[in-house]
Design a protein around this motif. Structure first.
Motif, PDB file in Angstrom:
ATOM      1  N   TRP A   1      -2.227  -9.417   4.540  1.00  0.00           N
ATOM      2  CA  TRP A   1      -3.434  -9.203   3.743  1.00  0.00           C
ATOM      3  C   TRP A   1      -4.040  -7.806   3.846  1.00  0.00           C
ATOM      4  O   TRP A   1      -4.505  -7.265   2.832  1.00  0.00           O
ATOM      5  CB  TRP A   1      -4.472 -10.279   4.047  1.00  0.00           C
ATOM      6  CG  TRP A   1      -4.010 -11.602   3.503  1.00  0.00           C
ATOM      7  CD1 TRP A   1      -3.512 -12.648   4.224  1.00  0.00           C
ATOM      8  CD2 TRP A   1      -3.957 -11.988   2.136  1.00  0.00           C
ATOM      9  NE1 TRP A   1      -3.153 -13.666   3.381  1.00  0.00           N
ATOM     10  CE2 TRP A   1      -3.420 -13.290   2.082  1.00  0.00           C
ATOM     11  CE3 TRP A   1      -4.311 -11.362   0.948  1.00  0.00           C
ATOM     12  CZ2 TRP A   1      -3.235 -13.977   0.899  1.00  0.00           C
ATOM     13  CZ3 TRP A   1      -4.123 -12.061  -0.244  1.00  0.00           C
ATOM     14  CH2 TRP A   1      -3.596 -13.339  -0.253  1.00  0.00           C
ATOM     15  N   PRO A   2      -4.098  -7.173   5.013  1.00  0.00           N
ATOM     16  CA  PRO A   2      -4.674  -5.805   5.039  1.00  0.00           C
ATOM     17  C   PRO A   2      -3.894  -4.834   4.144  1.00  0.00           C
ATOM     18  O   PRO A   2      -4.491  -4.051   3.395  1.00  0.00           O
ATOM     19  CB  PRO A   2      -4.574  -5.399   6.511  1.00  0.00           C
ATOM     20  CG  PRO A   2      -4.576  -6.684   7.261  1.00  0.00           C
ATOM     21  CD  PRO A   2      -3.818  -7.652   6.377  1.00  0.00           C
TER      22      PRO A   2
ATOM     23  N   GLY B   1      -6.883  -1.703  -3.508  1.00  0.00           N
ATOM     24  CA  GLY B   1      -7.927  -0.678  -3.486  1.00  0.00           C
ATOM     25  C   GLY B   1      -7.445   0.641  -4.080  1.00  0.00           C
ATOM     26  O   GLY B   1      -8.197   1.330  -4.779  1.00  0.00           O
TER      27      GLY B   1
ATOM     28  N   SER C   1       0.825  -1.213   0.000  1.00  0.00           N
ATOM     29  CA  SER C   1       0.000   0.000   0.000  1.00  0.00           C
ATOM     30  C   SER C   1       0.859   1.263   0.000  1.00  0.00           C
ATOM     31  O   SER C   1       0.543   2.219  -0.709  1.00  0.00           O
ATOM     32  CB  SER C   1      -0.973   0.006   1.180  1.00  0.00           C
ATOM     33  OG  SER C   1      -0.299  -0.015   2.414  1.00  0.00           O
TER      34      SER C   1
ATOM     35  N   ALA D   1      -4.627  -5.715   0.474  1.00  0.00           N
ATOM     36  CA  ALA D   1      -5.980  -5.295   0.078  1.00  0.00           C
ATOM     37  C   ALA D   1      -6.049  -3.787  -0.156  1.00  0.00           C
ATOM     38  O   ALA D   1      -6.655  -3.321  -1.134  1.00  0.00           O
ATOM     39  CB  ALA D   1      -6.993  -5.709   1.143  1.00  0.00           C
TER      40      ALA D   1
END
Length: 193
Positions: free
Chosen positions: A160-161, A168, A34, A164
């Protein structure tokens, strides 16, 4: 108004370039998808705002063409994120949650400041300033998700967070590209008629 707009987009470009360096360094150090996606987005935002500063004196048709090109540029972070996500899937080690959340909070501060500056001038120069405003707004939303991913990573101890949220961010950039493309196409049609 062009002088005010030019000053704002140059300040926004400089802020984005500076935080790109911070976020990219942290992303590489902790292995965060991210933060990597967001750092590439900061670099893309710096480029977009510099192009806007250059294009302000151009005619409506040329600005609309640049708006269409910027729609393509908005997709670049998404493509880079997909590649980074693939690499993370091969080695799903969770990033350092505290560094993830703190870096996301710093990015949020930069993006909220940029969004407020751009909100004042977003109605000028059509798709160009719309691209810059949408990008800053979407980035602020992504930063909130990055902070949450840091907390979720601390709780779950999972990659995973982060993964994800990175994916996004890619979806947000694709949607912003679609909006800018639509606005630029409409402006180009209006300029030709």
């Amino acid at each position: 108004m062009n002088a005010d707009l030019r000053r704002v987009v140059i300040i926004v470009a400089l802020l984005n370039a500076a935080y790109f360096a911070v976020e990219f360094t942290v992303a590489r150090a902790i292995g965060s998808v991210s933060l990597f996606a967001d750092s590439v987005d900061f670099l893309e935002d710096a480029s977009v705002n510099l192009l806007i500063a250059v294009a302000l004196g151009w005619g409506a048709a040329n600005r609309a063409r640049l708006g269409m090109a910027l729609a393509g540029i908005l997709l670049v972070p998404g493509i880079a994120t997909l590649w980074t996500a693939w690499q993370k899937l091969l080695s799903p080690v969770p990033p350092a949650h505290l560094a993830l959340s703190l870096t996301g909070a710093g990015a949020l501060a930069v993006n909220v400041g940029c969004a407020f500056m751009l909100a004042r001038v977003r109605a000028h120069s059509g798709s160009l300033t719309r691209a810059a405003f949408l990008s800053a707004r979407n980035d602020a939303l992504a930063n909130i998700a990055i902070i949450a991913a840091g907390f979720a990573t601390a709780y779950a101890g999972s990659a995973w967070p982060d993964l994800a949220v990175g994916l996004g961010i890619a979806v947000l950039n694709a949607d912003a590209a679609r909006e800018v493309w639509s606005a630029a196409r409409a402006e180009h049609g209006a300029a030709r008629s």
